[in-house]
Write a protein that holds these residues in place. Structure first.
Motif, mmCIF file in Angstrom:
data_model
loop_
_atom_site.group_PDB
_atom_site.id
_atom_site.type_symbol
_atom_site.label_atom_id
_atom_site.label_comp_id
_atom_site.label_asym_id
_atom_site.label_seq_id
_atom_site.Cartn_x
_atom_site.Cartn_y
_atom_site.Cartn_z
ATOM 1 N N MET A 38 9.259 8.886 3.757
ATOM 2 C CA MET A 38 8.038 9.349 4.418
ATOM 3 C C MET A 38 8.306 9.441 5.915
ATOM 4 N N PRO A 39 7.714 10.450 6.558
ATOM 5 C CA PRO A 39 7.822 10.504 8.016
ATOM 6 C C PRO A 39 7.109 9.309 8.653
ATOM 7 N N LEU A 91 0.831 -1.201 0.000
ATOM 8 C CA LEU A 91 0.000 0.000 0.000
ATOM 9 C C LEU A 91 0.868 1.254 0.000
ATOM 10 N N ALA A 92 1.885 1.261 0.877
ATOM 11 C CA ALA A 92 2.753 2.432 0.967
ATOM 12 C C ALA A 92 3.475 2.661 -0.356
ATOM 13 N N SER A 93 3.976 1.578 -0.941
ATOM 14 C CA SER A 93 4.704 1.695 -2.200
ATOM 15 C C SER A 93 3.797 2.214 -3.317
ATOM 16 N N VAL A 94 2.596 1.610 -3.423
ATOM 17 C CA VAL A 94 1.684 2.011 -4.491
ATOM 18 C C VAL A 94 1.189 3.444 -4.282
ATOM 19 N N MET A 95 0.916 3.799 -3.042
ATOM 20 C CA MET A 95 0.455 5.162 -2.756
ATOM 21 C C MET A 95 1.507 6.181 -3.182
ATOM 22 N N LYS A 96 2.753 5.851 -2.872
ATOM 23 C CA LYS A 96 3.826 6.776 -3.257
ATOM 24 C C LYS A 96 3.922 6.876 -4.781
ATOM 25 N N VAL A 124 2.209 10.060 5.172
ATOM 26 C CA VAL A 124 3.021 9.708 6.339
ATOM 27 C C VAL A 124 2.736 8.264 6.730
ATOM 28 N N LEU A 125 3.683 7.639 7.372
ATOM 29 C CA LEU A 125 3.472 6.265 7.849
ATOM 30 C C LEU A 125 3.118 6.299 9.329
ATOM 31 N N LEU A 126 2.169 5.469 9.694
ATOM 32 C CA LEU A 126 1.749 5.400 11.087
ATOM 33 C C LEU A 126 1.739 3.940 11.528
ATOM 34 N N SER A 127 2.532 3.648 12.544
ATOM 35 C CA SER A 127 2.598 2.256 13.018
ATOM 36 C C SER A 127 2.135 2.152 14.459
ATOM 37 N N ILE A 128 1.511 1.055 14.740
ATOM 38 C CA ILE A 128 1.061 0.805 16.104
ATOM 39 C C ILE A 128 1.888 -0.333 16.673
ATOM 40 N N ASP A 129 2.449 -0.112 17.825
ATOM 41 C CA ASP A 129 3.205 -1.166 18.485
ATOM 42 C C ASP A 129 2.337 -1.767 19.582
ATOM 43 N N GLU A 130 1.807 -2.951 19.292
ATOM 44 C CA GLU A 130 0.914 -3.590 20.255
ATOM 45 C C GLU A 130 1.670 -4.067 21.493
ATOM 46 N N GLY A 131 2.969 -4.170 21.345
ATOM 47 C CA GLY A 131 3.756 -4.676 22.465
ATOM 48 C C GLY A 131 3.681 -6.190 22.550
ATOM 49 N N ILE A 132 3.919 -6.854 21.423
ATOM 50 C CA ILE A 132 3.982 -8.313 21.415
ATOM 51 C C ILE A 132 5.421 -8.678 21.059
ATOM 52 N N ASN A 184 11.094 0.940 5.388
ATOM 53 C CA ASN A 184 10.163 1.482 4.391
ATOM 54 C C ASN A 184 10.143 3.001 4.447
ATOM 55 N N ALA A 185 10.120 3.525 5.656
ATOM 56 C CA ALA A 185 10.058 4.984 5.825
ATOM 57 C C ALA A 185 11.281 5.634 5.154
#
Lengths: 425, 382
Positions: free
Chosen positions: A113-114, A67-72, A85-93, A107-108
């Motif tokens: 991308m920020p 998705l990120a690649s195609v969007m860019k 921008v990229l947004l990641s969630i760290d679930e803590g696993i 990737n960023a």
């Protein structure tokens, strides 16, 4: 046998058999076709507007990486004028997220991308590992799913972004349609087939609402799924031929039975008739229009009409929305049996199997109380209850209840934590 | 039937011996139905009640003064439609006994599915006729529907050649691209023929022998074939999308319950137990979506029968049967449909010059129709 020639350019040698329609294509033609179809999805649904700041929900997995690649690529090629921008969630696993976050960081750098990484511990005070320690391996997907949905919106708000795109692909969508059909959950079926959920236009007043720092409030975050019609197999092929770096692992905590069953079914269907993935989605979209209370809302253009949807019930790659949906097949079977027995004996059946609840998104204009009052009235069997969207009293997140699911779950978790450290002085 | 096992392993895997029936609390149970041990008599009553409950529209008191109501019962000679005929036969006899009249007359339709055109005789049909001599039996051939399909197609495109060299139904079916397409089109042709015959014979409604199991299979299969738009209009009781009311009196029963009923209670029905009533494994590329759903529902039903029943309830009773705003009627399956586009960006070339619904466009590619109709009369030979 002579080598096959690409069906599109009729010049190069075909090296790819398109999973979607068994067309034989060369590598450049495949890549461009894949991108063009996503461009088509984006433009025909008017997903973006110029100058919009868009966060890509990035997990480091294949879907969000592609998705990120195609969007860019598309943003540059067609001059969407988007600020990505990229947004990641760290679930803590531990052992699952650590490595995939490294992929996101890479990737960023690659896409310039920020990137923002937001942890469950920051947001909720609990990592998933701690949650699992508390509630056990069963049913923890509910927590993860509920928390993640809010986390993306909260992260987006922090980034000053009003629109989050996620990597849900066609296989996920088809699975969700089948799963909700098996669960008899038409309300969720109709909500999750939309390409856009929780639009600002559905809550025009809230649009202007911003937090003190001038950032958008979390109730106005729009969600969309540009890969809604992209086949999982093609996403993998695209990643492969573009040499994209992604992290491939299943969540170490188990998936749900319902989704697992639906997933296996979709894979078998694809083997028999590749188009059936899109056909299932098409059926789901059409059925959404036939859910009582939805007919008018979707009379014109169901795909872009998101008035009946809310981010609260996003389709999820793993554990789905909380409550009923996380119920196992065995549990649901037992509940349905009891209902059947009660019905046979002529007992009250108001809490039967599936109460069709419509999630009509309305302004938080004080009508909530009235609707809640009517909620507590005994329901007749086929009555459709209109849900009214409001905001959570505690965190301000979009919710049809006075307290949102995440806060309810947190309350349960926090109860078991000691309020003060006990020590010997 | 001789040789039928006296004690059956039920779905729950329990041995039924020596348990007392929970309903009459007297007789020894012969089977466990939905976790209740039942004796022969109570099991029989259970089946009958479930069916008769669905037939309330057709009670004696609802008979119009100016004539008897006629209902068409398509008989595939499988265990489901045979059980339906059997139960309704006894139901009518009871009505007659009690009130001197019946709520309706049954017209039993058997369709010859061989494409030979000449009516082949099925020995099972003779057995059924002997078993139920009081009812009117009529027969038809699946090839009869082809004329009607052709005229639908012609009425949509007058450019088609009428040079007398019409394609036959088997030719058409064999031109379809996959087992799924053939099974899909055949199923809809069968339904179309039944509806034609019901209307032609002044029948007020069609009584289908579909069980909950079969309806769940159909629900998932039609969803997978892109016909979600017509689900409720196909599988709910009452007005159907095809212009004549449909009723599914067996909708509250599972197929395995009918099999058990035949084996344990009504031995004479056992001759109609076919290979299809036993388990079948499907998962090859050549199988059809319908066959896949049959095996899928079978596996779900073994562990979670209520979930299967709930699927049928959801699709059949909770979706509205909204008549589509446009008056398009599919030339193949006769279902009314919205003339909307493919899912955005998904045009896979399956557009058609004919009026076909989304599902039929997937099953019948444009080429199959034009290829057949534009069959050159002189030039290249077939």
């Amino acid at each position: 046998m002579p080598p096959s020639i690409c069906a599109l350019c009729t010049a190069n040698r075909a090296v790819i058999l398109r999973p979607k329609n068994h067309q034989k294509l060369c590598k450049p033609c495949f890549l461009i076709t894949f991108e063009d179809e996503i461009h088509e999805t984006i433009t025909s649904n008017n997903l973006f507007r110029r100058g919009e700041r868009v966060a890509i929900g990035a997990s480091g997995g294949k879907d969000s990486t592609v998705l990120a690649s195609v969007m860019k690529t598309l943003n540059d090629r067609h001059d969407y004028g988007l600020d990505l921008v990229l947004l990641s969630i760290d679930e803590g696993i531990k052992g699952y997220r650590d490595d995939s976050l490294d992929t996101v960081r890479q990737n960023a750098r690659d896409y310039e991308m920020p990137l923002m990484i937001l942890g469950y511990d920051e947001l909720y005070g609990w990592t998933m590992d701690q949650v699992v320690e508390q509630v056990g391996k069963k049913g923890n997907c509910t927590y993860c799913g509920v928390f993640r949905r809010q986390a993306l919106d909260r992260g987006a708000a922090r980034l000053g972004v009003q629109h989050v795109v996620t990597g849900h692909n066609a296989d996920d969508m088809a699975e969700t349609v089948m799963m909700n059909l098996l669960r008899g959950d038409l309300a969720r079926l109709s909500r999750t087939t939309s390409i856009i959920t929780s639009t600002p236009s559905a809550a025009p007043e809230a649009k202007a609402a911003t937090t003190e720092g001038g950032l958008p409030s979390i109730t106005t975050i729009k969600r969309s799924k540009p890969l809604k019609y992209a086949y999982e197999k093609e996403i993998v092929l695209y990643a492969h031929h573009k040499s994209l770096l992604y992290f491939s692992t299943e969540c170490i905590y188990s998936p749900e039975a319902f989704r697992g069953s639906a997933r296996a079914l979709i894979k078998n269907l694809e083997r028999i008739r590749p188009s059936s993935i899109v056909d299932v989605i098409k059926s789901g979209e059409d059925m959404a229009r036939l859910v009582p209370g939805n007919e008018d809302a979707c009379a014109n253009d169901c795909a872009t009409n998101a008035s009946a949807t809310a981010a609260e019930d996003e389709v999820q790659g793993c554990g789905s929305a909380g409550g009923k949906s996380s119920e196992s097949m065995a549990k649901m079977e037992a509940r349905l049996r009891e209902n059947a027995k009660a019905e046979e004996n002529g007992l009250e059946t108001e809490i039967t199997s599936v109460t069709v609840e419509m999630n009509s998104l309305k302004l938080p204009n004080g009508k909530n109380k009235a609707s809640r009052a009517s909620d507590s009235q005994p329901r007749r069997k086929k009555k459709v209850t209109q849900q009214v969207m409001g905001t959570c009293e505690r965190c301000g997140y979009l919710s049809s209840q006075s307290i949102c699911k995440a806060c309810v779950l947190l309350e349960g978790l926090n109860k078991s934590r000691p309020k003060a450290e006990i020590g010997i002085s | 039937m001789e040789g039928a096992p006296a004690v059956r392993q039920t779905a729950t895997g329990q041995n039924e011996a020596n348990r007392v029936c929970v309903r009459c609390k007297e007789a020894e149970s012969v089977t466990t139905i939905r976790s209740e041990p039942l004796c022969k008599e109570c099991f029989k009553k259970y089946i009958h009640t479930k069916v008769v409950k669905r037939m309330e529209t057709f009670r004696v008191r609802n008979v119009p003064s100016d004539g008897q109501r006629r209902l068409l019962l398509p008989l595939s000679l499988g265990i489901s439609s045979l059980t339906l005929l059997h139960v309704l036969h006894l139901h009518l006899a009871r009505q007659k006994n009690r009130t001197g009249q019946t709520g309706f007359d049954l017209i039993v339709l058997w369709i010859d599915l061989s494409h030979s055109g000449t009516q082949s005789r099925d020995p099972l049909l003779d057995a059924a006729k002997r078993m139920f001599p009081q009812h009117t039996f009529i027969s038809s051939s699946i090839t009869d529907v082809w004329t009607s399909v052709l005229s639908s197609l012609y009425s949509q495109d007058t450019q088609l050649g009428h040079d007398g060299n019409l394609p036959s139904l088997p030719e058409f079916l064999s031109s379809l691209p996959s087992a799924t397409s053939r099974a899909d089109v055949s199923e809809h042709f069968k339904k179309r023929l039944v509806v034609n015959i019901a209307k032609h014979n002044n029948c007020e409604a069609v009584l289908w022998g579909h069980t909950a199991t079969r309806l769940a299979e159909q629900t998932l299969a039609e969803t997978a074939k892109g016909r979600g738009f017509s689900l409720s209009g196909q599988i709910s009781d009452g007005d159907s999308a095809l212009g004549i009311p449909f009723y599914y009196p067996l909708r509250d029963l599972f197929r395995k319950e009918l099999v058990a009923h035949a084996e344990l209670v009504e031995g004479q029905l056992c001759v109609f137990l076919g290979p299809n009533d036993k388990k079948q494994a499907v998962s090859t590329r050549d199988s059809s979506i319908d066959a896949l759903m049959t095996s899928y529902i079978d596996s779900v039903e073994r562990g979670y029968p209520s979930i299967v029943a709930n699927v049928v309830r959801t699709a059949g009773e909770k979706l509205t049967k909204r008549p589509p705003q446009s008056s398009n009627v599919c030339a193949i399956c006769l279902l009314p449909y919205h003339d909307d586009l493919e899912p955005t960006g998904q045009s896979n070339g399956n557009t058609s010059q004919f009026q076909l619904c989304y599902g039929c466009r997937q099953s019948v590619p444009q080429g199959c129709l034009t290829g057949l109709f534009e069959k050159p009369s002189i030039s290249d030979k077939r």
